[in-house]
Design an enzyme around this catalytic site. Structure first.
Site, mmCIF file in Angstrom:
data_model
loop_
_atom_site.group_PDB
_atom_site.id
_atom_site.type_symbol
_atom_site.label_atom_id
_atom_site.label_comp_id
_atom_site.label_asym_id
_atom_site.label_seq_id
_atom_site.Cartn_x
_atom_site.Cartn_y
_atom_site.Cartn_z
ATOM 1 N N ASP A 108 -8.516 -10.319 -21.817
ATOM 2 C CA ASP A 108 -8.954 -11.083 -20.647
ATOM 3 C C ASP A 108 -8.062 -12.297 -20.411
ATOM 4 O O ASP A 108 -7.717 -12.621 -19.264
ATOM 5 C CB ASP A 108 -10.406 -11.540 -20.837
ATOM 6 C CG ASP A 108 -11.393 -10.389 -20.726
ATOM 7 O OD1 ASP A 108 -10.985 -9.303 -20.291
ATOM 8 O OD2 ASP A 108 -12.577 -10.589 -21.085
ATOM 9 N N GLU A 132 -6.144 -3.194 -15.235
ATOM 10 C CA GLU A 132 -4.923 -3.993 -15.402
ATOM 11 C C GLU A 132 -3.969 -3.836 -14.219
ATOM 12 O O GLU A 132 -2.791 -4.171 -14.311
ATOM 13 C CB GLU A 132 -4.207 -3.589 -16.695
ATOM 14 C CG GLU A 132 -3.657 -2.173 -16.717
ATOM 15 C CD GLU A 132 -4.675 -1.144 -17.205
ATOM 16 O OE1 GLU A 132 -4.259 -0.067 -17.632
ATOM 17 O OE2 GLU A 132 -5.890 -1.434 -17.168
ATOM 18 N N ASN A 141 -5.787 -4.340 -25.782
ATOM 19 C CA ASN A 141 -7.226 -4.451 -26.027
ATOM 20 C C ASN A 141 -7.605 -3.872 -27.385
ATOM 21 O O ASN A 141 -8.433 -4.444 -28.111
ATOM 22 C CB ASN A 141 -8.007 -3.732 -24.927
ATOM 23 C CG ASN A 141 -8.114 -4.561 -23.662
ATOM 24 O OD1 ASN A 141 -8.124 -5.794 -23.700
ATOM 25 N ND2 ASN A 141 -8.191 -3.890 -22.510
ATOM 26 N N ASP A 163 1.235 -2.880 -12.459
ATOM 27 C CA ASP A 163 0.419 -2.421 -13.589
ATOM 28 C C ASP A 163 0.997 -3.004 -14.881
ATOM 29 O O ASP A 163 2.221 -2.959 -15.111
ATOM 30 C CB ASP A 163 0.418 -0.887 -13.656
ATOM 31 C CG ASP A 163 -0.495 -0.379 -14.753
ATOM 32 O OD1 ASP A 163 -1.705 -0.250 -14.497
ATOM 33 O OD2 ASP A 163 0.005 -0.122 -15.865
#
Length: 531
Positions: free
Chosen positions: A428, A454, A419, A411
């Site tokens: 991205d 993620e 973000n 993770d």
């Protein structure tokens, strides 16, 4: 069949009982639902060869009756409740020998329900036996037989017709097409003796195609002119003929507009028919009828990447004389689907047909669809569905060969902040760079998938926990050292679990996920082995 009041009481001693005992007509009352005899007069006892009423009541009639007999009697109950009386011929076996009886059967109400009162007269006279046998045969034939008066009203039906045809009392209305109704009505009005036709009719099972033969005859009871209708179900034949007609029409249109290459050869491999698409595929300017197809195949084999497979496929198909399909690749990169179809007339082999279809675009599209169905569109890694398939396969191999495997759940730390601060486009790019870097650090036998958001998951076949932890530490360091546009560096937390004895794949994943939560709780940017 006529209407008759349903009796309400059982026979009782007295004048009525005396009368029934003096009658030569055999009478009895039978409980259809219980399969038991309730009462019989003296003539009835003699007919059934019973010493007294009690012995007749004890007789196990239910075990003696066949399925068709029970069905027939249960049908009587329905008619009795409508107030109908049934007149039919029965054959009974009092002593194991047949006794033919003309029976008048009517409903008889008892305290426990509806029973059947039977008035039976023996069929005697040698002249009645052929008619009796013919009548019995008509009960069992599958042909649907009905009798109608000249107005089209129903008079009688055999059991097969009762079972299949609806309770429509106007014969012409049983036809579903108006043109057939008019044809029957015109025939009845014409006075002609017979009519045969094939038409769709309404049945209890929906619309079916029947061959209908109509014949004027006389009612043996009234002496009036009636119409005897004999019907046979021809639905299977009609559907087969229609399918054949449709197939011929489709074939004619197909050959005319076909883009695939087709060549038809006789049993000696001489060319009978070839279309332009075949000539274009194989580079023939012109193909003549009677040409040697074996020689033409030898001349054409260099057009394929595997010339030997092209020729061997022909030989194997010809030897099998069974429809077979394979795929061929040309030197130009085309993928052709080849189908061999033998042609027989009965057991006689007449030749065969070859079809060549250019399926290059379909193969390319199929490959693209298969990739999209199994891969994550952003990172190009396996998606969750494909990973679970690989996990089940690896688990099965581990059990079969006594091996192990490990899982790493990964993770990206604080990815939501990435973000929020830098935007989803930067996020991205980060996901793509992280997945690419991790993919470079795995072995060819390892599998990496995007688990969601993620999160990623790595499957390490034949890898024990210590080896998986070393790999996870290497991934953690490499990702931390990776510099990303705008963002800079990121860290990852990882949970690692190895398969235990008698453990299922879901349990391994669950332990790895629990270890990941521990890594996050202990400050992130860590590798935690599962408990």
């Amino acid at each position: 069949m006529t209407g008759r009041p349903v009796q309400k009481t059982n026979p009782v001693p007295g004048i009525e009982a005396d009368i029934t005992e003096q009658l030569q007509t055999a009478l009895w009352i039978f409980d259809i639902e219980k399969g038991a005899m309730l009462w019989a007069n003296s003539a009835g006892l003699r007919l059934w060869n019973a010493e007294d009423l009690e012995s007749l009541r004890r007789r196990d009639f239910e075990s003696e009756m066949s399925g068709p007999v029970l069905t027939r009697l249960n049908g009587y109950l329905v008619r009795f409740r409508r107030g109908e009386t049934v007149i039919e011929t029965w054959t009974i076996y009092p002593d194991g020998e047949p006794a033919n009886l003309q029976c008048l059967c009517s409903g008889y109400q008892t305290e426990s329900g509806m029973a059947m009162l039977v008035e039976a007269m023996p069929v005697i006279g040698q002249e009645d036996i052929p008619a009796l046998r013919a009548q019995e045969a008509l009960r069992h034939v599958p042909t649907l037989l009905s009798t109608y008066d000249l107005d089209g009203g129903l008079v009688a039906r055999n059991p097969a017709a009762k079972k299949s045809l609806p309770d429509e009392h106007c014969f012409a209305k049983s036809f579903t097409r108006m043109s057939d109704r008019e044809r029957v009505q015109n025939w009845i009005a014409s006075g002609q003796e017979s009519l045969s036709m094939e038409a769709p009719v309404a049945t209890r099972n929906g619309e079916r195609w029947h061959r209908v033969d109509l014949q004027r005859t006389f009612d043996p009871v009234t002496g009036k002119r009636v119409v005897l209708a004999s019907e046979s179900d021809i639905t299977a034949r009609v559907e087969s003929e229609q399918a054949l007609t449709n197939a011929r029409e489709r074939l004619a249109a197909l050959i005319k507009n076909l883009r695939g290459g087709i060549v038809v050869e006789d049993e000696n491999r001489k060319m009978i028919l070839v279309n332009q698409s075949f000539c274009d595929l194989f580079g023939f300017l012109m193909a003549q009828e009677g040409a040697d197809c074996a020689a033409a195949a030898e001349q054409s084999k260099s057009r394929f990447r595997d010339p030997q497979a092209f020729i061997e496929g022909i030989h194997l198909a010809l030897q099998s004389r069974q429809t077979v399909t394979d795929e061929l690749e040309t030197v130009d990169g085309l993928i052709l689907e080849r189908t061999y179809v033998p042609i027989f007339h009965g057991d006689t082999y007449l030749g065969h047909l070859w079809q060549y279809w250019d399926i290059t675009d379909q193969k390319s599209s199929l490959s693209k669809l298969e990739h999209e169905a199994s891969h994550d569109s952003l990172t190009g890694l396996w998606n969750r569905r494909r990973f679970e398939q690989a996990l089940l396969q690896t688990h099965g191999e581990a059990l079969r060969y006594g091996q192990t495997y490990s899982l790493i759940i990964i993770d990206i730390d604080h990815f939501k902040q990435v973000n929020d601060q830098f935007g989803h486009d930067a996020g991205d790019v980060a996901l793509q760079m992280v997945s690419q870097e991790m993919g470079l650090r795995l072995r060819q036998s390892d599998w990496l998938a995007r688990w969601g958001g993620e999160e990623f998951v790595a499957l390490l076949p034949q890898t024990e926990l210590d080896g998986a932890i070393l790999l996870a530490e290497n991934l953690r360091k490499r990702i931390h050292e990776l510099v990303m546009p705008l963002i800079g560096s990121l860290t990852i937390s990882q949970g690692v679990a190895e398969l235990r004895q008698d453990e299922v794949p879901h349990s391994v994943l669950k332990r790895a996920d629990a270890a990941l939560l521990v890594a996050k709780a202990n400050g992130r940017n860590r590798v935690e082995p599962a408990a």
